[in-house]
Enzyme design. Sequence first.
Site, mmCIF file in Angstrom:
data_model
loop_
_atom_site.group_PDB
_atom_site.id
_atom_site.type_symbol
_atom_site.label_atom_id
_atom_site.label_comp_id
_atom_site.label_asym_id
_atom_site.label_seq_id
_atom_site.Cartn_x
_atom_site.Cartn_y
_atom_site.Cartn_z
ATOM 1 N N ASP A 117 0.858 -1.179 0.000
ATOM 2 C CA ASP A 117 0.000 0.000 0.000
ATOM 3 C C ASP A 117 0.897 1.232 0.000
ATOM 4 O OD1 ASP A 117 -1.803 2.021 0.327
ATOM 5 O OD2 ASP A 117 -2.768 1.193 2.109
ATOM 6 N N ASN A 175 3.210 5.849 -11.460
ATOM 7 C CA ASN A 175 1.877 6.070 -12.013
ATOM 8 C C ASN A 175 0.794 6.178 -10.943
ATOM 9 O OD1 ASN A 175 -0.486 5.629 -14.035
ATOM 10 N ND2 ASN A 175 -0.615 3.874 -12.637
ATOM 11 N N TYR A 180 -4.634 17.881 -5.426
ATOM 12 C CA TYR A 180 -4.164 17.139 -6.601
ATOM 13 C C TYR A 180 -3.135 17.949 -7.387
ATOM 14 C CZ TYR A 180 -4.382 14.482 -10.982
ATOM 15 O OH TYR A 180 -4.079 13.742 -12.112
ATOM 16 N N GLY A 181 -3.456 19.210 -7.673
ATOM 17 C CA GLY A 181 -2.532 20.047 -8.432
ATOM 18 C C GLY A 181 -1.220 20.255 -7.712
ATOM 19 N N ALA A 182 -1.281 20.467 -6.395
ATOM 20 C CA ALA A 182 -0.051 20.688 -5.635
ATOM 21 C C ALA A 182 0.831 19.445 -5.615
ATOM 22 C CB ALA A 182 -0.398 21.112 -4.206
ATOM 23 N N LYS A 193 0.966 17.035 -7.878
ATOM 24 C CA LYS A 193 1.558 16.829 -9.203
ATOM 25 C C LYS A 193 2.634 17.882 -9.488
ATOM 26 C CE LYS A 193 -0.693 13.157 -10.383
ATOM 27 N NZ LYS A 193 0.020 11.859 -10.526
ATOM 28 N N ILE A 223 -7.417 10.717 -20.054
ATOM 29 C CA ILE A 223 -7.506 9.298 -20.400
ATOM 30 C C ILE A 223 -8.785 8.710 -19.822
ATOM 31 C CG2 ILE A 223 -6.223 7.119 -20.368
ATOM 32 C CD1 ILE A 223 -3.848 8.973 -19.302
#
Length: 235
Positions: A47, A78, A143-145, A147, A175
């Site tokens: 995990d 990924n 999420y943006g931070a 990435k 996707i």
Amino acid sequence: MKKAIVTGHTRGLGAAIAAELQGRGIAVLGMARGRSPLAGIEQAEVDLADPAALQAWLAGDALRAYLLDADNAFLVNNAGVVTPVGPLAAQDPADVLRAVTLNVAAPLALAAAFVRAAPLAARRILHVSSGAARSAYPGWAVYGATKAALDHHARAVLLDGDLRVRACSLAPGVIDTDMQAAIRATPGSDFPLRQRFVDLKEGGALDSPEDCARKLADYLLAPGFGSEPVDDLRN
């Protein structure tokens, strides 16, 4: 011998990447909480959102043993989550901690362990990033931070100057995966741009995981990989 490690290999883009690399004659070690039905790959059930579990696995000898005979080694980070989605007041702090662990801490720790475990191999690290790393979207602060952190990591790796270690944080485009389904199911009050993603789905504009994996593998294996530490697969 060429060997790859793919995180989040049990579904979606990760499953397609693992199958694509295996189809090109590259041995694959998949890392995820569960197991994949894909035959012929090695699998580690870890995990990646659990720091103690990942640390325990990295403290063992499995990674070094797997990469021992590799002359070309690839790490594809990924695995990731888009949640929590919404303004700060709607974010569960526990979900924030899980997202940062899975999206940032795990890939950075794996990158360091990967490079140390195969000192004689040519090593390539591919972070699966997002356009959200480069443009701020309402509701996607976490999420943006996370990435964006991967983007900055790849930039710094290039500056380290080790010619046998190349890294790129690559946005793959939009996707047709479970993550996209989750985005479309998000209330518009939490994610004001929801309709944009609904329109992409209804307009047939989503790339299939298999097509994206093929293009991503081409990018990963190209001679110039890593010359651009932050890139977009659509470029």
